[in-house]
Scaffold this motif. Structure first.
Motif, PDB file in Angstrom:
ATOM      1  N   THR A 138     -21.564  28.862 -46.914  1.00 15.07           N
ATOM      2  CA  THR A 138     -21.305  30.131 -47.592  1.00 15.07           C
ATOM      3  C   THR A 138     -21.132  31.241 -46.553  1.00 15.07           C
ATOM      4  OG1 THR A 138     -23.656  30.684 -47.839  1.00 15.07           O
ATOM      5  CG2 THR A 138     -22.635  29.429 -49.626  1.00 15.07           C
ATOM      6  N   TYR A 139     -20.598  32.349 -47.016  1.00 17.33           N
ATOM      7  CA  TYR A 139     -20.335  33.498 -46.144  1.00 17.33           C
ATOM      8  C   TYR A 139     -20.543  34.753 -46.966  1.00 17.33           C
ATOM      9  CZ  TYR A 139     -16.042  32.830 -48.747  1.00 17.33           C
ATOM     10  OH  TYR A 139     -15.154  32.622 -49.773  1.00 17.33           O
ATOM     11  N   ASN A 140     -20.747  35.886 -46.298  1.00 18.17           N
ATOM     12  CA  ASN A 140     -20.973  37.130 -47.041  1.00 18.17           C
ATOM     13  C   ASN A 140     -19.826  38.126 -46.916  1.00 18.17           C
ATOM     14  OD1 ASN A 140     -21.250  38.171 -44.480  1.00 18.17           O
ATOM     15  ND2 ASN A 140     -23.429  38.650 -44.659  1.00 18.17           N
ATOM     16  N   ASP A 141     -18.854  37.860 -46.068  1.00 19.47           N
ATOM     17  CA  ASP A 141     -17.751  38.797 -45.895  1.00 19.47           C
ATOM     18  C   ASP A 141     -16.437  38.057 -45.712  1.00 19.47           C
ATOM     19  OD1 ASP A 141     -16.262  41.102 -45.481  1.00 19.47           O
ATOM     20  OD2 ASP A 141     -16.770  41.214 -43.350  1.00 19.47           O
ATOM     21  N   ARG A 142     -16.327  37.309 -44.633  1.00 23.70           N
ATOM     22  CA  ARG A 142     -15.105  36.548 -44.387  1.00 23.70           C
ATOM     23  C   ARG A 142     -15.391  35.409 -43.427  1.00 23.70           C
ATOM     24  NH1 ARG A 142     -10.823  40.439 -42.659  1.00 23.70           N
ATOM     25  NH2 ARG A 142     -11.880  41.756 -44.175  1.00 23.70           N
ATOM     26  N   MET A 143     -14.506  34.447 -43.423  1.00 22.30           N
ATOM     27  CA  MET A 143     -14.583  33.359 -42.464  1.00 22.30           C
ATOM     28  C   MET A 143     -13.184  32.792 -42.290  1.00 22.30           C
ATOM     29  SD  MET A 143     -16.260  30.118 -44.566  1.00 22.30           S
ATOM     30  CE  MET A 143     -16.110  29.056 -43.126  1.00 22.30           C
TER      31      MET A 143
END
Length: 294
Positions: A138-143
């Motif tokens: 998972t990520y909270n902004d971008r990947m």
């Protein structure tokens, strides 16, 4: 054309209410956008597909009963395994096949809030999603994902369709998958109960426009397999027009029911065919009122 749109709208109504009947009659179709990128349609959100030497990477996976059909169609596009599934948000017509895809060996990826909602909110059968359905990255902004010879940028957009939306941009292929931050030709479903908002939805479209150029092929969440910048700009114009109209009514002190029942407010866009079975003109007026009133 209107008949096709009507049928697509009816299909989406069924998807969004997760009526499981009829999956035996669903056919998974593939549309080629570039040498590497395809779109799969069936029952649910559009599935983006990247194929190449590194394997198969898909965006969303529709409903669990369709996994075998989706897998079979993917095998006609590539003999490589499914390595990654990215969920654009948590709704069941985009994540219903997660557990099956996990069991096929795929790694599930999504925004933090998608995992939280899948893990903690009961499904329509009253149970929580199984562990196998949960995103493991998972990520909270971008990947970014580097696969099949190109970089894929995954960008979270805040409080748009839900609180966990992402769009994906294939840099070399010049293809954007918007998830449900874009319903091509239709009023959007803005899930206010799941963190969606009018302002966030408009901001998401503007962010998508910053990623693309005149030649970008756009995969909408629903409403056909392919769109373009001209249609995307028209969609933004509709959203901003509705916001201006409904905000004006709120400033006049009108109630939600008064706005919802005033068909003149959305006539311009109704006449262009944006209203459909699930998000009628009355419902979009009510949704915009509730969101903007807050």
């Amino acid at each position: 054309m209107k008949t096709i749109i009507s049928l697509l709208g009816l299909a989406l109504c069924m998807n969004l209410t997760v009526q499981a009947q009829g999956f035996d009659n669903i056919t998974i179709e593939a549309t080629k956008l570039t040498d590497k990128i395809y779109v799969l349609t069936g029952a649910g959100g559009n599935i983006g597909v990247s194929v190449g030497d590194d394997g198969v990477f898909i965006i969303d996976d529709q409903f669990a009963p369709l996994t075998a059909k989706i897998e079979a169609k993917l095998k006609t596009l590539s003999d490589k395994p499914i390595k990654y599934v990215v969920n654009t948000h948590f709704h069941g017509d985009h994540t219903g096949g997660n557990a099956n895809m996990h069991n096929l060996g795929a790694t599930i990826i999504a925004h933090d809030n998608v995992r939280e909602r899948l893990a903690n909110e009961p499904q329509r059968n009253g149970t929580l999603a199984p562990k196998e359905a949960l995103p493991v990255i998972t990520y909270n902004d971008r990947m970014s994902i580097h696969m099949n010879g190109e970089k894929v940028a995954i960008v979270h957009v805040d409080n748009a369709h839900t609180d966990g939306d992402s769009m994906l941009y294939f840099l070399d292929s010049n293809v954007l998958h918007t998830g449900d931050t874009y319903f091509r030709g239709w009023y959007p479903y803005i899930d206010l109960k799941s963190g969606g908002s009018v302002d966030g939805y408009i901001a998401a479209v503007k962010q998508g426009l910053m990623l693309i150029d005149d030649n970008t092929k756009i995969i909408p969440g629903h409403g056909g397999t392919e769109s373009n910048k001209v249609e995307y700009l028209a969609y933004l114009e509709m959203l901003e027009g509705l916001k201006k109209i409904i905000s004006g009514e709120i400033e006049k002190g009108r109630t939600e029911d008064e706005v919802a029942n005033d068909t003149s407010l959305t006539k311009t866009y109704d006449d262009q065919g944006y209203s459909w079975q699930f998000i009628t003109s009355e419902k979009i007026r009510r949704t915009f009122y509730k969101s903007l009133k807050q």
